[in-house]
Design an enzyme around this catalytic site. Structure first.
Site, short mmCIF file in Angstrom:
data_model
loop_
_atom_site.label_atom_id
_atom_site.label_comp_id
_atom_site.label_asym_id
_atom_site.label_seq_id
_atom_site.Cartn_x
_atom_site.Cartn_y
_atom_site.Cartn_z
N ASP A 9 0.88 -1.16 0.00
CA ASP A 9 0.00 0.00 0.00
C ASP A 9 0.93 1.23 0.00
O ASP A 9 2.09 1.12 0.42
CB ASP A 9 -0.88 -0.05 1.26
CG ASP A 9 -1.70 1.20 1.45
OD1 ASP A 9 -2.30 1.67 0.46
OD2 ASP A 9 -1.74 1.73 2.58
N LEU A 10 0.44 2.36 -0.46
CA LEU A 10 1.32 3.55 -0.54
C LEU A 10 1.16 4.45 0.69
O LEU A 10 2.10 4.61 1.48
CB LEU A 10 1.00 4.32 -1.83
CG LEU A 10 1.75 5.63 -2.04
CD1 LEU A 10 3.24 5.39 -2.23
CD2 LEU A 10 1.19 6.37 -3.27
N ASP A 11 -0.05 5.03 0.83
CA ASP A 11 -0.29 6.00 1.90
C ASP A 11 -0.25 5.30 3.26
O ASP A 11 -1.04 4.40 3.53
CB ASP A 11 -1.66 6.67 1.71
CG ASP A 11 -1.72 7.51 0.44
OD1 ASP A 11 -0.80 8.30 0.21
OD2 ASP A 11 -2.70 7.38 -0.32
N THR A 17 1.07 10.41 3.95
CA THR A 17 0.32 11.49 3.31
C THR A 17 -0.93 11.87 4.11
O THR A 17 -1.60 12.83 3.77
CB THR A 17 -0.15 11.04 1.91
OG1 THR A 17 -0.68 9.73 2.06
CG2 THR A 17 0.96 11.07 0.90
N LYS A 45 -8.43 6.68 6.62
CA LYS A 45 -7.25 5.99 6.07
C LYS A 45 -7.68 4.80 5.22
O LYS A 45 -8.46 3.97 5.66
CB LYS A 45 -6.32 5.54 7.19
CG LYS A 45 -5.57 6.71 7.80
CD LYS A 45 -4.50 6.28 8.76
CE LYS A 45 -3.72 7.51 9.26
NZ LYS A 45 -2.80 7.18 10.35
N GLY A 46 -7.18 4.75 4.00
CA GLY A 46 -7.49 3.65 3.11
C GLY A 46 -8.84 3.77 2.41
O GLY A 46 -9.19 2.95 1.58
N ARG A 49 -11.60 8.50 -2.20
CA ARG A 49 -11.86 9.94 -2.14
C ARG A 49 -13.34 10.25 -1.92
O ARG A 49 -13.72 11.01 -1.03
CB ARG A 49 -11.37 10.61 -3.42
CG ARG A 49 -11.30 12.12 -3.32
CD ARG A 49 -10.83 12.73 -4.64
NE ARG A 49 -9.55 12.20 -5.07
CZ ARG A 49 -9.02 12.43 -6.28
NH1 ARG A 49 -9.64 13.20 -7.14
NH2 ARG A 49 -7.84 11.90 -6.60
N SER A 115 -2.66 0.66 -4.31
CA SER A 115 -3.17 1.81 -3.55
C SER A 115 -4.50 2.28 -4.09
O SER A 115 -4.78 2.16 -5.28
CB SER A 115 -2.16 2.97 -3.66
OG SER A 115 -2.72 4.17 -3.19
N ALA A 116 -5.32 2.86 -3.21
CA ALA A 116 -6.60 3.44 -3.62
C ALA A 116 -6.41 4.82 -4.26
O ALA A 116 -7.33 5.36 -4.87
CB ALA A 116 -7.52 3.57 -2.41
N ASN A 119 -3.64 9.66 -6.99
CA ASN A 119 -2.43 10.48 -7.05
C ASN A 119 -1.15 9.65 -6.92
O ASN A 119 -0.06 10.22 -6.81
CB ASN A 119 -2.48 11.53 -5.93
CG ASN A 119 -3.57 12.57 -6.17
OD1 ASN A 119 -3.55 13.27 -7.18
ND2 ASN A 119 -4.53 12.66 -5.28
N LYS A 146 -11.13 -1.30 -1.54
CA LYS A 146 -10.82 -2.20 -0.43
C LYS A 146 -11.98 -2.07 0.57
O LYS A 146 -12.48 -0.97 0.73
CB LYS A 146 -9.51 -1.76 0.26
CG LYS A 146 -8.29 -1.76 -0.65
CD LYS A 146 -7.09 -1.05 0.02
CE LYS A 146 -5.94 -0.86 -0.95
NZ LYS A 146 -4.80 -0.12 -0.39
N GLU A 170 0.11 -3.30 4.62
CA GLU A 170 -1.03 -2.38 4.73
C GLU A 170 -1.13 -1.73 6.10
O GLU A 170 -0.87 -2.38 7.11
CB GLU A 170 -2.33 -3.18 4.52
CG GLU A 170 -2.98 -3.01 3.18
CD GLU A 170 -3.60 -1.63 2.93
OE1 GLU A 170 -3.71 -0.82 3.88
OE2 GLU A 170 -3.98 -1.38 1.78
N ASP A 171 -1.55 -0.46 6.13
CA ASP A 171 -1.76 0.22 7.41
C ASP A 171 -3.24 0.36 7.76
O ASP A 171 -3.57 0.80 8.85
CB ASP A 171 -1.13 1.62 7.40
CG ASP A 171 -1.87 2.58 6.48
OD1 ASP A 171 -2.22 2.16 5.35
OD2 ASP A 171 -2.10 3.73 6.88
C1 BG6 Z 1 -5.75 6.13 0.21
C2 BG6 Z 1 -5.70 7.05 1.40
O1 BG6 Z 1 -4.50 5.56 -0.01
O2 BG6 Z 1 -6.13 6.84 -0.95
C3 BG6 Z 1 -7.05 7.75 1.57
O3 BG6 Z 1 -5.39 6.31 2.57
C4 BG6 Z 1 -7.42 8.47 0.28
O4 BG6 Z 1 -6.96 8.66 2.64
C5 BG6 Z 1 -7.43 7.48 -0.89
O5 BG6 Z 1 -8.71 9.06 0.39
C6 BG6 Z 1 -7.72 8.14 -2.22
O6 BG6 Z 1 -6.69 9.04 -2.52
P1 BG6 Z 1 -6.73 10.14 -3.67
O7 BG6 Z 1 -5.31 10.62 -3.72
O8 BG6 Z 1 -7.13 9.43 -4.93
O9 BG6 Z 1 -7.71 11.17 -3.28
MG MG Z 2 -2.79 3.18 3.58
#
Ligand code: BG6
Ligand code: MG
Length: 216
Positions: A9-11, A17, A45-46, A49, A115-116, A119, A146, A170-171
Site C-alpha cells: 500500500d502507498l499512503d 500522506t 485511512k485507506g 476519495r 493503492s486506492a 495520485n 478495499k 497495509e496500514d
Molecule cells: C488512500 C488514502 O491511499 O487513498 C485515503 O489512505 C485516500 O486517505 C485514498 O482518500 C484516495 O486518494 P486520492 O489521492 O485518490 O484522493
Molecule cells: Mg494506507
C-alpha cells in the site's frame, strides 16, 4: 521461501500522506462551516476519495449535496491536496521503506504498489521511487474499493504471481481485509491492537527483514 512477491500500500506504508489529506479535507469542512478531529481523520485511512467525502459530510450533518456538487467538492479538496504533495521530496519516505523494497528486489522478489489513490503516480514520482516497482495498481485502475481484493489481485496478476505467494503490506483495516479476501499473506503496518487480522504487525518497514518474510 514460499513468498514470490510483495505488494505495498502507498499512503501510510511508504509515505505519510495522511497529514496532507487531513489538512485539505479540514479546509473543505471549515469552508462549509464545521470541523473534524484528527481522531476522526483516522477513519479516512485507506478509504476512497468519494467515500471519504461522504463520511465527512455526515460528520457535518450536511445532507443536501447533489452528486455534481460532491464531485466539485472532491475536486476542490484534491486541488489543495495536490498543491501540498507537489512539494514533497524523497526525505518524506517513511523510515526503511526504500531500503526494504530494494532488499526484496535484490532477493529476487517482485514488487508492486496497490493503492486506492489516484495520485499514486505523482507521489511515487516526487519520492523518486517509481523504478522500484514492477507493477503499479492504483485508484485509476480499480473500480471496487478495499476491502474488495481487486487492487491486490490485479497486482498479483500484473506480476504473474499466484495470490498465495504474495504478501501485502497495509496500514488500514480495510486493506488487510482486502488482502485476506484475495487469499494473500498480510503484514500490518501500525499497531497490533488495530490490525488484529494481519499475520504479523510491525511499526514500520524499518522493522522488516527477509527472515520475518520467510516465516510467514
Ligand atoms: C488512500 C488514502 O491511499 O487513498 C485515503 O489512505 C485516500 O486517505 C485514498 O482518500 C484516495 O486518494 P486520492 O489521492 O485518490 O484522493
Ligand atoms: Mg494506507
Amino acid at each position: 521461501m514460499n513468498i514470490k512477491a510483495c505488494i505495498f500500500d502507498l499512503d501510510g506504508v511508504i509515505v505519510d500522506t495522511a497529514v496532507y489529506h487531513y489538512k485539505a479535507w479540514k479546509r473543505l469542512a471549515n469552508q462549509m462551516g464545521f470541523d473534524f478531529t484528527e481522531h476522526q481523520n483516522e477513519q479516512l485511512k485507506g478509504v476512497s476519495r468519494m467515500a471519504s467525502l461522504d463520511l465527512i459530510l455526515g460528520w457535518g450533518n450536511i445532507t443536501n449535496k447533489t452528486e455534481a456538487e460532491k464531485l466539485e467538492l472532491a475536486a476542490q479538496k484534491n486541488e489543495w491536496y495536490t498543491e501540498m504533495i507537489g512539494q514533497m521530496t524523497p526525505a518524506e519516505i517513511l523510515p526503511g521503506a526504500r531500503e526494504f523494497v530494494q532488499t526484496c528486489r535484490d532477493a529476487g522478489l517482485k514488487t508492486a504498489i496497490g493503492s486506492a489513490s489516484k495520485n499514486t503516480p505523482t507521489i511515487l514520482n516526487k519520492l523518486e521511487l517509481t523504478h522500484l516497482f514492477d507493477a503499479i495498481i492504483d485508484g485509476n485502475s480499480v473500480s471496487i474499493p478495499k476491502p474488495d481484493p481487486e487492487v491486490f489481485l490485479k497486482g498479483a496478476e500484473a506480476l504473474g504471481v499466484a495470490p498465495a505467494a504474495c504478501v501485502v503490506f497495509e496500514d488500514a483495516i480495510a486493506g488487510i481485509e482486502a488482502a485476506i479476501n484475495g487469499d494473500m499473506k498480510t503484514v500490518g503496518i501500525g499497531s497490533p491492537e488495530t490490525l488484529t487480522k494481519a499475520n504479523i504487525v510491525v511499526s514500520g518497514l524499518d522493522k522488516m527483514s527477509l527472515t520475518i518474510l520467510a516465516e510467514l
